[in-house]
Write an enzyme that holds these catalytic residues in place. Structure first.
Site, short mmCIF file in Angstrom:
data_model
loop_
_atom_site.label_atom_id
_atom_site.label_comp_id
_atom_site.label_asym_id
_atom_site.label_seq_id
_atom_site.Cartn_x
_atom_site.Cartn_y
_atom_site.Cartn_z
N ASP A 98 -5.88 -2.09 -0.80
CA ASP A 98 -6.58 -1.29 0.19
C ASP A 98 -7.57 -0.32 -0.45
OD1 ASP A 98 -7.22 0.18 2.46
OD2 ASP A 98 -5.38 1.36 2.41
N SER A 101 -7.48 3.72 0.64
CA SER A 101 -6.48 4.72 0.25
C SER A 101 -6.36 4.65 -1.27
CB SER A 101 -5.13 4.45 0.93
OG SER A 101 -4.57 3.24 0.47
N ASN A 103 -3.15 5.54 -3.23
CA ASN A 103 -1.81 5.59 -3.83
C ASN A 103 -1.18 4.21 -3.90
OD1 ASN A 103 -2.07 8.50 -2.45
ND2 ASN A 103 -0.69 8.59 -4.20
N TRP A 105 2.47 2.44 -3.70
CA TRP A 105 3.89 2.66 -3.36
C TRP A 105 4.56 1.35 -2.98
CZ3 TRP A 105 5.73 1.17 1.34
CH2 TRP A 105 4.80 1.06 2.40
N TYR A 143 1.71 8.84 8.42
CA TYR A 143 1.20 7.65 9.10
C TYR A 143 1.15 7.95 10.58
CZ TYR A 143 1.26 4.84 4.96
OH TYR A 143 0.98 4.34 3.73
N ASP A 283 -13.78 -0.64 3.51
CA ASP A 283 -12.33 -0.54 3.58
C ASP A 283 -11.70 -1.93 3.71
OD1 ASP A 283 -9.69 -0.01 4.12
OD2 ASP A 283 -10.06 1.30 5.83
N THR A 286 -8.78 -2.75 6.46
CA THR A 286 -8.95 -2.95 7.89
C THR A 286 -9.78 -4.21 8.13
OG1 THR A 286 -9.69 -2.01 9.98
CG2 THR A 286 -11.02 -1.50 8.08
#
Ligand SMILES: *[C@@H]1O[C@H](CO)[C@@H](O)[C@H](O)[C@H]1NC(C)=O
Ligand SMILES: *[C@@H]1O[C@H](CO)[C@@H](O)[C@H](O)[C@H]1NC(C)=O
Ligand SMILES: *[C@@H]1O[C@H](CO)[C@@H](O)[C@H](O)[C@H]1NC(C)=O
Ligand SMILES: *[C@@H]1O[C@H](CO)[C@@H](O)[C@H](O)[C@H]1NC(C)=O
Length: 394
Positions: A98, A101, A103, A105, A143, A283, A286
């Site tokens: 992505d 963003s 991070n 995880w 979120y 992005d 999406t």
């Protein structure tokens, strides 16, 4: 790529040069061959997009803050997902890549048995990894439907043969509501810049570059598609693959390195300029194209769309071929989208096929260019030079 080229002439330099370990890493992206989103998923994609950019109820908070608020809903196969492994020996994860963003995880083995999102996916077991280093800090990300939280960890992250040491990432113990239950990925690899990362943690690609694992500090996305249907693709770390696009890449400097945000000179529809001097964000997380309110109304009206109560525009499936090309002007070059690119076919609740405009509403003054655009145009994310490049995908 460099090495391959050099081998022909100055191979000794290459073999014994400082970057002899550097390489190009290809991550195959998976999609269902004949995927058609349901209308519900289409809607979910939209609401998650709005929450991701912190645009709630018509109020734009900001696109440039450090707090990476994001969300994902049941977007199933609408994303770029591929494999990584974490720890020693490696534990495999199917991840969403992505650029919206920053991070990394994954779900934690310690997550509660009641947490379905966590139970449905592969979980990282720190005790089973000899290279795990505890971090101690907590981490949380907001979120749309709740908050993802857990602890930070440090471990080795591998993508193909590329081995990133000492990468800090989140081990999620609590995942919000139903958000991640149906996703085909376990976690997220954020490919945005550190400025938008939670706790300013160094993103994965920055570690790759710092550890000289790639020839060039750049990654690129190629999405194989047939019209609006996604069929697979590739994320390439370390360079661009010239066989995957035609012509040359048009590069524009980033407005600021955080999101992959750049100036959009204009948008044209049937020869009419309908947007000028806006900002856009590329992005990969999406599928849609989100437009500011004025442009959203103009485009969908000009397309003859029928508005619904859900901020969707229905288009007549039998009239699609007559719709105009929509042109994005970036860096002085024209990047057109045909109706087959921007009309999404979705399954209605009664099983019939409906056609929806991919132009969705962003209650903000910037555009979000998702897979609809990146799928049509090969995209090079040039971290080293803080620029982004586009060329027609092969
Ligand atoms: C994690 O790995 C350890 C060591 O291999 C094992 O004893 C433990 O049962 C694992 N925990 C889970 C939740 O799988
Ligand atoms: C990773 O951390 C260890 C321990 O702090 C250190 O010795 C090593 O050099 C680091 N490796 C990289 C590639 O940063
Ligand atoms: C692409 O889609 C068209 C129309 O839906 C179809 O006829 C064609 O076979 C598809 N091509 C491939 C390579 O799947
Ligand atoms: C869609 O277009 C077809 C062909 O032009 C037309 O016959 C039909 O009435 C249209 N449907 C709607 C719902 O407008």
């Amino acid at each position: 790529m460099h090495c391959l080229f050099w081998l022909l002439s100055v191979w000794i330099l290459c073999l014994f040069g400082p970057n002899s370990q550097a390489q190009l890493i290809r991550v195959p992206m998976q999609f269902q061959a004949s995927f058609m989103a349901s209308r519900r998923q289409h809607r979910a994609g939209r609401s998650s997009l709005l929450a991701k950019y912190n645009v709630v109820g018509g109020q734009e908070v900001t696109t440039q803050n450090g707090g990476a608020t994001e969300t994902l809903d049941n977007r199933l196969n609408l994303e770029y997902a591929g494999h990584i492994s974490i720890g020693t020996p490696g534990q495999p994860f199917h991840m969403l890549f992505d650029t919206g963003s920053a991070n990394l995880w994954v779900p934690s083995a310690e997550c509660s048995a009641k947490n379905l999102a966590c139970q449905h996916h592969h979980r990282y077991n720190a005790s089973a990894s000899s290279s795990y280093v505890p971090d101690g800090r907590r981490f949380a990300m907001a979120y749309g439907t709740g908050s993802l939280s857990g602890r930070l960890a440090q471990d080795t992250v591998s993508i193909g043969q590329l081995v990133v040491r000492n990468q800090t990432f989140g081990m999620a113990m609590h995942e919000p509501g139903s958000t991640f239950v149906d996703t085909n990925f376990a976690g997220i690899v954020g490919l945005g810049f550190r400025a938008i990362a939670e706790q300013k943690i160094k993103p994965l690609f920055e570690s790759m570059c710092d550890q000289s694992l790639v020839d060039e500090c750049i990654f690129s996305f190629y999405l194989k598609r047939n019209g609006s249907e996604r069929m697979g693709g590739e994320l390439l770390f370390g360079g661009v693959d010239k066989s995957k696009f035609s012509g040359s890449l048009t590069y524009v400097p980033l407005t600021l390195p955080g999101y992959w945000q750049f100036p959009l000179d204009g948008v044209e529809l049937g020869g009419t300029i309908i947007s000028q001097n806006r900002q856009a964000i590329a992005d990969t997380g999406t599928s849609l194209l989100a437009a500011p309110p004025r442009e959203y109304l103009i485009i969908n009206s000009l397309l003859g769309g029928l508005p619904t109560s859900n901020n969707e525009y229905l288009l007549n499936c039998s009239e699609i071929d007559k719709l105009p090309e929509i042109v994005f002007v970036i860096g002085g070059q024209r990047f057109g989208l045909q109706p087959r690119d921007y009309v999404m076919r979705a399954a209605n609740d009664d099983g019939s096929t409906i056609c929806l405009s991919a132009f969705t509403l962003m209650e903000a003054d910037f555009w979000i260019l998702g897979d609809v655009f990146i799928g049509r145009y090969y995209t090079a994310f040039d971290v080293a030079h803080r620029r982004i490049g586009f060329a027609p995908a092969a």
